[in-house]
Design an enzyme around this catalytic site. Structure first.
Site, PDB file in Angstrom:
ATOM      1  N   GLY A 134       0.779  -1.236   0.000  1.00  0.00           N
ATOM      2  CA  GLY A 134       0.000   0.000   0.000  1.00  0.00           C
ATOM      3  C   GLY A 134       0.808   1.282   0.000  1.00  0.00           C
ATOM      4  N   SER A 135       2.050   1.243  -0.520  1.00  0.00           N
ATOM      5  CA  SER A 135       2.817   2.497  -0.552  1.00  0.00           C
ATOM      6  C   SER A 135       2.165   3.498  -1.510  1.00  0.00           C
ATOM      7  CB  SER A 135       4.282   2.242  -0.924  1.00  0.00           C
ATOM      8  OG  SER A 135       4.406   1.814  -2.264  1.00  0.00           O
ATOM      9  N   ASN A 136       1.574   3.022  -2.595  1.00  0.00           N
ATOM     10  CA  ASN A 136       0.858   3.933  -3.501  1.00  0.00           C
ATOM     11  C   ASN A 136      -0.406   4.490  -2.835  1.00  0.00           C
ATOM     12  OD1 ASN A 136       1.974   4.140  -6.435  1.00  0.00           O
ATOM     13  ND2 ASN A 136       2.351   2.028  -5.786  1.00  0.00           N
ATOM     14  N   LYS A 157     -17.089 -14.912  -8.771  1.00  0.00           N
ATOM     15  CA  LYS A 157     -16.497 -13.578  -8.906  1.00  0.00           C
ATOM     16  C   LYS A 157     -17.594 -12.504  -8.862  1.00  0.00           C
ATOM     17  CE  LYS A 157     -13.231 -11.193 -11.921  1.00  0.00           C
ATOM     18  NZ  LYS A 157     -11.856 -11.518 -11.649  1.00  0.00           N
ATOM     19  N   MET A 163      -4.348  -7.085  -6.865  1.00  0.00           N
ATOM     20  CA  MET A 163      -3.838  -8.230  -7.621  1.00  0.00           C
ATOM     21  C   MET A 163      -4.945  -9.128  -8.177  1.00  0.00           C
ATOM     22  SD  MET A 163      -0.757  -7.430  -7.534  1.00  0.00           S
ATOM     23  CE  MET A 163       0.268  -8.794  -8.054  1.00  0.00           C
ATOM     24  N   ARG A 164      -6.028  -8.527  -8.652  1.00  0.00           N
ATOM     25  CA  ARG A 164      -7.109  -9.313  -9.253  1.00  0.00           C
ATOM     26  C   ARG A 164      -7.518  -8.679 -10.576  1.00  0.00           C
ATOM     27  NH1 ARG A 164      -8.195 -12.182  -4.999  1.00  0.00           N
ATOM     28  NH2 ARG A 164      -9.455 -13.567  -6.259  1.00  0.00           N
ATOM     29  N   ASN A 174      -5.748   2.160 -13.266  1.00  0.00           N
ATOM     30  CA  ASN A 174      -4.755   1.230 -12.712  1.00  0.00           C
ATOM     31  C   ASN A 174      -3.349   1.777 -12.921  1.00  0.00           C
ATOM     32  OD1 ASN A 174      -3.711  -1.289 -11.686  1.00  0.00           O
ATOM     33  ND2 ASN A 174      -3.266  -1.906 -13.791  1.00  0.00           N
ATOM     34  N   HIS A 183       0.617   0.344 -13.442  1.00  0.00           N
ATOM     35  CA  HIS A 183       1.355  -0.884 -13.733  1.00  0.00           C
ATOM     36  C   HIS A 183       2.853  -0.547 -13.831  1.00  0.00           C
ATOM     37  CE1 HIS A 183       2.067  -4.927 -15.094  1.00  0.00           C
ATOM     38  NE2 HIS A 183       2.904  -4.414 -15.976  1.00  0.00           N
TER      39      HIS A 183
HETATM   40  C1  GRF Z   1       3.095  -1.219  -7.638  1.00  0.00           C
HETATM   41  O1  GRF Z   1       4.368  -1.407  -8.164  1.00  0.00           O
HETATM   42  C2  GRF Z   1       2.058  -1.158  -8.723  1.00  0.00           C
HETATM   43  O2  GRF Z   1       2.531  -0.643  -9.914  1.00  0.00           O
HETATM   44  C3  GRF Z   1       1.698  -2.608  -8.902  1.00  0.00           C
HETATM   45  O3  GRF Z   1       1.737  -3.146  -7.606  1.00  0.00           O
HETATM   46  C4  GRF Z   1       2.653  -2.420  -6.802  1.00  0.00           C
HETATM   47  C5  GRF Z   1       1.975  -2.024  -5.544  1.00  0.00           C
HETATM   48  O4  GRF Z   1       2.838  -1.497  -4.588  1.00  0.00           O
HETATM   49  N1  GRF Z   1       0.433  -2.735  -9.581  1.00  0.00           N
HETATM   50  P1  GRF Z   1       2.255  -0.856  -3.251  1.00  0.00           P
HETATM   51  O5  GRF Z   1       1.343  -1.896  -2.597  1.00  0.00           O
HETATM   52  O6  GRF Z   1       1.489   0.372  -3.620  1.00  0.00           O
HETATM   53  O7  GRF Z   1       3.435  -0.547  -2.385  1.00  0.00           O
END
Ligand code: GRF
Length: 199
Positions: free
Chosen positions: A17-19, A70, A95-96, A112, A114
């Site tokens: 969850g750093s983002n 789903k 991750m889904r 999203n 990536h």
């Molecule tokens: C990120 O690198 C994002 O691009 C990918 O998953 C990672 C998530 O990192 N889809 P975080 O959980 O936000 O640290």
């Protein structure tokens, strides 16, 4: 989505969850008419739930395995989104693969991030795949989500060089640093565009 009310964002995440944290901080300080209103997490033990608690962001943990299908899982997610009046969904390490139920309910309102320059290296291991391929550059892509895996219209990309002395860990750090800057900016720009369309 109205121009008078702040845009309500839900962030979907499965891991660290750093983002998520970078987006929350950015929208607390930025002069943008938007707020992170909900975290949706599909793994009850994910660290991102702790970050949400610390940051005071409401969260729900919903286990896909508790549902027969789903559709059933996504319907439950959708109920939570509706209850929180969510306008826009941000996938940040979710991750889904998003299914029809959510895509239909939020057309063009799912974004999203990536960790590669799409269409190169889609899938679960974008950083590792570029590194092991011996690529000299990779990067970050923010895109609108469609029914494919890491497909959908691209909103922004930023290149990250892979230097000869990089390790997978150093590359990961560089990519995350770019993500934390780029993602909030692109979300902000997209919200402005949506607001203009509704003006
Ligand atoms: C990120 O690198 C994002 O691009 C990918 O998953 C990672 C998530 O990192 N889809 P975080 O959980 O936000 O640290």
């Amino acid at each position: 989505m109205s121009n008078h009310q702040p845009v309500r964002l839900a962030i979907f995440a499965s891991g660290s969850g750093s983002n998520f944290e970078a987006i929350v901080h950015a929208f607390q300080t930025e002069q943008c008419h938007a707020e992170v209103a909900l975290l949706v997490c599909d793994r009850p033990d994910a660290f991102v739930l702790k970050r949400a608690e610390t940051l005071g962001i409401p969260s729900v943990a919903i286990r896909p395995k508790s549902f027969d299908s789903k559709e059933g899982y996504e319907q439950e997610v959708l109920n939570e989104l509706k209850a929180a009046s969510i306008d826009l969904i941000i996938l940040a390490g979710y991750m889904r693969i998003v299914g029809k139920t959510l895509l239909k309910a939020y057309p063009n309102k799912l974004m999203n991030i990536h960790p590669s320059l799409l269409p190169n290296y889609p899938g679960r291991q974008g950083i590792q795949d570029a590194f092991e391929d011996g690529a000299t550059e990779t990067g970050v892509t923010v895109h609108i989500v469609d029914e494919g895996i890491d497909t959908g219209p691209i909103l922004a990309q930023e290149t990250v060089a892979i230097e000869p002395d990089d390790t997978i860990e150093s590359l990961e750090r560089k990519i995350h640093a770019v993500e934390h800057e780029l993602f909030p900016k692109v979300i902000h720009t997209y919200i402005k565009k949506l607001q203009k369309e509704h003006a």
